[in-house]
Design a protein around this motif. Structure first.
Motif, PDB file in Angstrom:
ATOM      1  N   CYS A  38       0.742  -1.199   0.038  1.00  0.00           N
ATOM      2  CA  CYS A  38       0.072  -0.032  -0.158  1.00  0.00           C
ATOM      3  C   CYS A  38       0.794   1.259   0.102  1.00  0.00           C
ATOM      4  CB  CYS A  38      -1.091  -0.185   1.218  1.00  0.00           C
ATOM      5  SG  CYS A  38      -2.385  -1.306   1.311  1.00  0.00           S
ATOM      6  N   VAL A  39       0.243   2.418  -0.387  1.00  0.00           N
ATOM      7  CA  VAL A  39       1.002   3.597  -0.319  1.00  0.00           C
ATOM      8  C   VAL A  39      -0.076   4.614   0.352  1.00  0.00           C
ATOM      9  CG1 VAL A  39       2.242   3.214  -2.240  1.00  0.00           C
ATOM     10  CG2 VAL A  39       0.052   4.486  -2.410  1.00  0.00           C
ATOM     11  N   ASP A  40       0.562   5.616   1.147  1.00  0.00           N
ATOM     12  CA  ASP A  40      -0.259   6.772   1.515  1.00  0.00           C
ATOM     13  C   ASP A  40      -0.184   7.876   0.477  1.00  0.00           C
ATOM     14  OD1 ASP A  40      -1.000   5.635   3.561  1.00  0.00           O
ATOM     15  OD2 ASP A  40       0.330   6.664   4.841  1.00  0.00           O
ATOM     16  N   LEU A  41      -1.132   8.369  -0.398  1.00  0.00           N
ATOM     17  CA  LEU A  41      -0.885   9.107  -1.560  1.00  0.00           C
ATOM     18  C   LEU A  41      -1.536  10.736  -1.150  1.00  0.00           C
ATOM     19  CD1 LEU A  41      -0.451   9.254  -4.394  1.00  0.00           C
ATOM     20  CD2 LEU A  41      -2.462   8.885  -5.058  1.00  0.00           C
ATOM     21  N   LEU A  42      -0.637  11.545  -1.367  1.00  0.00           N
ATOM     22  CA  LEU A  42      -1.125  12.985  -1.150  1.00  0.00           C
ATOM     23  C   LEU A  42      -1.535  13.605  -2.205  1.00  0.00           C
ATOM     24  CD1 LEU A  42      -1.210  15.503   0.895  1.00  0.00           C
ATOM     25  CD2 LEU A  42       1.220  15.873   0.646  1.00  0.00           C
ATOM     26  N   LEU A  43      -2.877  14.369  -2.352  1.00  0.00           N
ATOM     27  CA  LEU A  43      -3.142  15.117  -3.693  1.00  0.00           C
ATOM     28  C   LEU A  43      -3.461  16.460  -3.351  1.00  0.00           C
ATOM     29  CD1 LEU A  43      -5.824  12.391  -5.055  1.00  0.00           C
ATOM     30  CD2 LEU A  43      -3.426  13.071  -5.879  1.00  0.00           C
ATOM     31  N   LEU A  44      -2.660  17.424  -3.978  1.00  0.00           N
ATOM     32  CA  LEU A  44      -2.813  18.960  -3.325  1.00  0.00           C
ATOM     33  C   LEU A  44      -3.347  19.783  -4.673  1.00  0.00           C
ATOM     34  CD1 LEU A  44       0.264  19.640  -0.996  1.00  0.00           C
ATOM     35  CD2 LEU A  44      -2.096  18.776  -0.295  1.00  0.00           C
ATOM     36  N   ARG A  45      -4.106  20.916  -4.301  1.00  0.00           N
ATOM     37  CA  ARG A  45      -4.275  21.605  -5.476  1.00  0.00           C
ATOM     38  C   ARG A  45      -2.902  22.300  -5.951  1.00  0.00           C
ATOM     39  NH1 ARG A  45      -6.450  26.275  -4.213  1.00  0.00           N
ATOM     40  NH2 ARG A  45      -6.175  26.309  -1.950  1.00  0.00           N
ATOM     41  N   PRO A  46      -2.962  22.610  -7.344  1.00  0.00           N
ATOM     42  CA  PRO A  46      -1.609  23.121  -7.966  1.00  0.00           C
ATOM     43  C   PRO A  46      -0.871  24.472  -7.720  1.00  0.00           C
ATOM     44  CG  PRO A  46      -3.183  22.896  -9.648  1.00  0.00           C
ATOM     45  CD  PRO A  46      -3.707  22.410  -8.398  1.00  0.00           C
ATOM     46  N   THR A  47      -1.292  24.792  -6.340  1.00  0.00           N
ATOM     47  CA  THR A  47      -0.796  26.133  -6.012  1.00  0.00           C
ATOM     48  C   THR A  47       0.901  26.073  -6.060  1.00  0.00           C
ATOM     49  OG1 THR A  47      -0.775  25.936  -3.712  1.00  0.00           O
ATOM     50  CG2 THR A  47      -3.141  26.719  -5.045  1.00  0.00           C
ATOM     51  N   LEU A  48       1.395  27.186  -5.966  1.00  0.00           N
ATOM     52  CA  LEU A  48       2.804  27.416  -6.027  1.00  0.00           C
ATOM     53  C   LEU A  48       3.205  27.023  -4.617  1.00  0.00           C
ATOM     54  CD1 LEU A  48       5.729  28.272  -6.821  1.00  0.00           C
ATOM     55  CD2 LEU A  48       4.985  30.727  -5.917  1.00  0.00           C
ATOM     56  N   ALA A  49       2.470  27.312  -3.453  1.00  0.00           N
ATOM     57  CA  ALA A  49       2.832  27.136  -2.223  1.00  0.00           C
ATOM     58  C   ALA A  49       2.865  25.423  -2.218  1.00  0.00           C
ATOM     59  CB  ALA A  49       1.811  27.479  -1.119  1.00  0.00           C
ATOM     60  N   ASN A  50       1.756  24.898  -2.573  1.00  0.00           N
ATOM     61  CA  ASN A  50       1.817  23.276  -2.664  1.00  0.00           C
ATOM     62  C   ASN A  50       2.516  22.608  -3.320  1.00  0.00           C
ATOM     63  OD1 ASN A  50      -0.704  23.281  -0.934  1.00  0.00           O
ATOM     64  ND2 ASN A  50      -2.047  23.419  -2.403  1.00  0.00           N
ATOM     65  N   ARG A  51       2.881  23.216  -4.504  1.00  0.00           N
ATOM     66  CA  ARG A  51       4.181  22.599  -5.196  1.00  0.00           C
ATOM     67  C   ARG A  51       5.405  22.715  -4.694  1.00  0.00           C
ATOM     68  NH1 ARG A  51       2.877  21.292 -10.356  1.00  0.00           N
ATOM     69  NH2 ARG A  51       0.986  22.203 -11.409  1.00  0.00           N
ATOM     70  N   THR A  52       5.627  23.869  -3.611  1.00  0.00           N
ATOM     71  CA  THR A  52       6.827  23.828  -3.140  1.00  0.00           C
ATOM     72  C   THR A  52       6.923  23.151  -1.733  1.00  0.00           C
ATOM     73  OG1 THR A  52       6.984  26.299  -3.565  1.00  0.00           O
ATOM     74  CG2 THR A  52       8.228  25.777  -1.800  1.00  0.00           C
ATOM     75  N   THR A  53       5.486  22.675  -1.323  1.00  0.00           N
ATOM     76  CA  THR A  53       5.464  21.894  -0.177  1.00  0.00           C
ATOM     77  C   THR A  53       5.851  20.441  -0.699  1.00  0.00           C
ATOM     78  OG1 THR A  53       4.129  23.240   1.101  1.00  0.00           O
ATOM     79  CG2 THR A  53       3.778  20.756   1.733  1.00  0.00           C
ATOM     80  N   LEU A  54       5.067  19.973  -1.771  1.00  0.00           N
ATOM     81  CA  LEU A  54       5.527  18.695  -2.145  1.00  0.00           C
ATOM     82  C   LEU A  54       6.918  18.403  -2.756  1.00  0.00           C
ATOM     83  CD1 LEU A  54       2.319  17.840  -4.433  1.00  0.00           C
ATOM     84  CD2 LEU A  54       2.852  17.170  -2.147  1.00  0.00           C
ATOM     85  N   ALA A  55       7.511  19.414  -3.110  1.00  0.00           N
ATOM     86  CA  ALA A  55       8.784  19.094  -3.725  1.00  0.00           C
ATOM     87  C   ALA A  55       9.759  18.891  -2.163  1.00  0.00           C
ATOM     88  CB  ALA A  55       9.349  20.292  -4.387  1.00  0.00           C
ATOM     89  N   ALA A  56       9.365  19.837  -1.205  1.00  0.00           N
ATOM     90  CA  ALA A  56      10.175  19.861  -0.039  1.00  0.00           C
ATOM     91  C   ALA A  56       9.972  18.452   0.925  1.00  0.00           C
ATOM     92  CB  ALA A  56       9.888  20.888   1.005  1.00  0.00           C
ATOM     93  N   LEU A  57       8.833  17.905   0.515  1.00  0.00           N
ATOM     94  CA  LEU A  57       8.579  16.701   1.225  1.00  0.00           C
ATOM     95  C   LEU A  57       9.308  15.613   0.476  1.00  0.00           C
ATOM     96  CD1 LEU A  57       4.575  17.230   1.995  1.00  0.00           C
ATOM     97  CD2 LEU A  57       6.508  16.721   3.757  1.00  0.00           C
ATOM     98  N   ALA A  58       9.131  15.707  -0.777  1.00  0.00           N
ATOM     99  CA  ALA A  58       9.979  14.456  -1.690  1.00  0.00           C
ATOM    100  C   ALA A  58      11.140  14.602  -1.364  1.00  0.00           C
ATOM    101  CB  ALA A  58       9.362  15.005  -2.960  1.00  0.00           C
ATOM    102  N   GLY A  59      11.945  15.652  -1.256  1.00  0.00           N
ATOM    103  CA  GLY A  59      13.228  15.707  -1.132  1.00  0.00           C
ATOM    104  C   GLY A  59      13.667  15.257   0.208  1.00  0.00           C
ATOM    105  N   PHE A  60      12.727  15.693   1.228  1.00  0.00           N
ATOM    106  CA  PHE A  60      13.084  15.213   2.625  1.00  0.00           C
ATOM    107  C   PHE A  60      13.184  13.899   2.906  1.00  0.00           C
ATOM    108  CE2 PHE A  60      11.983  14.293   7.133  1.00  0.00           C
ATOM    109  CZ  PHE A  60      13.280  14.948   7.716  1.00  0.00           C
TER     110      PHE A  60
END
Length: 293
Positions: A246-268
């Motif tokens: 299984c996976v935990d899947l996060l889906l966010l609206r494509p705002t700049l703040a959300n894209r930045t958050t996802l990039a930071a989470l993925a990198g971390f």
């Protein structure tokens, strides 16, 4: 919809968090085994957090233009209670069976008692004893996953017990509560919800002994499966008979703040995964051992 803290974690320690308004879609074990893509409700928030989504279905989830990232991957372990206790026990490794017998004998020598609870009246007797144990556990101190204190949550557990939707066990050593297990029904399964042991008794492994006794009871109960819920661990792998990736899947609206958050989470998360792999390298492990000395 609720405010969810998207955590940057190193082990059990949270080093930072970003809060977003999300609809949490938590799949039950019955839904996981059915293998159907979940329907997402309408929301005006930031998006969705889908937990225990079968990995094979991740690409089929309707994203509606939202950006996505996988927060974690794990096996949703469960035990098929239809096979019977003898078959389950035989399915454990010889080493596991021997270790379980040895641990049980050690606690028996110290004065072992195990009590089971299921009705509302029995839950009322169980709760204060188990709550005292929970207050000592790492689940409560580090993971905020102890037996709840909130009156509404306690009332909910009591109502479940009154409706035959709760099973609980308490292990005592020499008359002193040392470990507890509190599980609730969801569909055809019983969930591994609240568990812990007093670390003062840790060397006797009371949690493992208690869970083995609870499993023996459950093979004669009404449930089809015991659900180890989200996440992994040696104990879950050892006592389970099967599991679903299984996976935990996060889906966010494509705002700049959300894209930045996802990039930071993925990198971390990627850095943490690399660090875990590196730590298993023999040379790194040996160096860490020397440093600890």
């Amino acid at each position: 919809m609720t405010v969810v803290a998207l955590k940057f974690q190193i082990g059990a320690r949270t080093v930072a968090a970003v809060r977003r308004r999300l609809v949490r879609v938590a799949l039950s074990l019955d839904e996981v085994l059915a293998g159907q893509v979940p329907m997402l409700p309408e929301t005006d928030g930031d998006g969705y957090l889908i937990t225990s989504l079968p990995a094979s279905l991740a690409a089929a989830v309707e994203r509606g233009g939202r950006v996505a990232t996988v927060r974690q991957r794990y096996t949703r372990f469960y035990t098929d209670l239809g096979i019977g206790h003898a078959a389950w026990l035989a399915g454990l490794s010889g080493s596991a069976r021997s270790t379980l017998k040895r641990k049980t004998r050690k606690i028996e020598a110290a004065g072992l008692e195990i009590h089971a609870y299921r009705t509302a009246a029995e839950f009322a007797a169980f709760y204060p004893l188990a709550r005292a144990v929970s207050a000592t556990t790492y689940q409560e101190r580090l993971l905020d996953a102890g037996l709840p204190e909130d009156p509404a949550a306690v009332a909910h557990l009591s109502a479940l017990a009154a409706a035959d939707g709760l099973r609980a066990w308490l292990l005592l050593i020499g008359g002193v509560p040392a470990a507890y297990l509190c599980c609730t029904a969801q569909g055809s399964a019983l969930r591994y919800d609240h568990v812990g042991h007093d670390p003062a008794w840790g060397e006797l492994s009371p949690g493992t002994v208690l869970h083995a006794a609870a499993m023996r009871d459950l093979f004669d109960d009404r449930f089809a499966r015991f659900d180890f819920t989200e996440g992994e661990g040696q104990h879950k792998r050892q006592f389970a008979t099967d599991g679903v990736p299984c996976v935990d899947l996060l889906l966010l609206r494509p705002t700049l703040a959300n894209r930045t958050t996802l990039a930071a989470l993925a990198g971390f998360d990627g850095a943490m995964a690399w660090a875990k792999r590196a730590a298993r390298h023999p040379r790194v492990a040996a160096l860490a051992k020397r440093v600890r000395r």
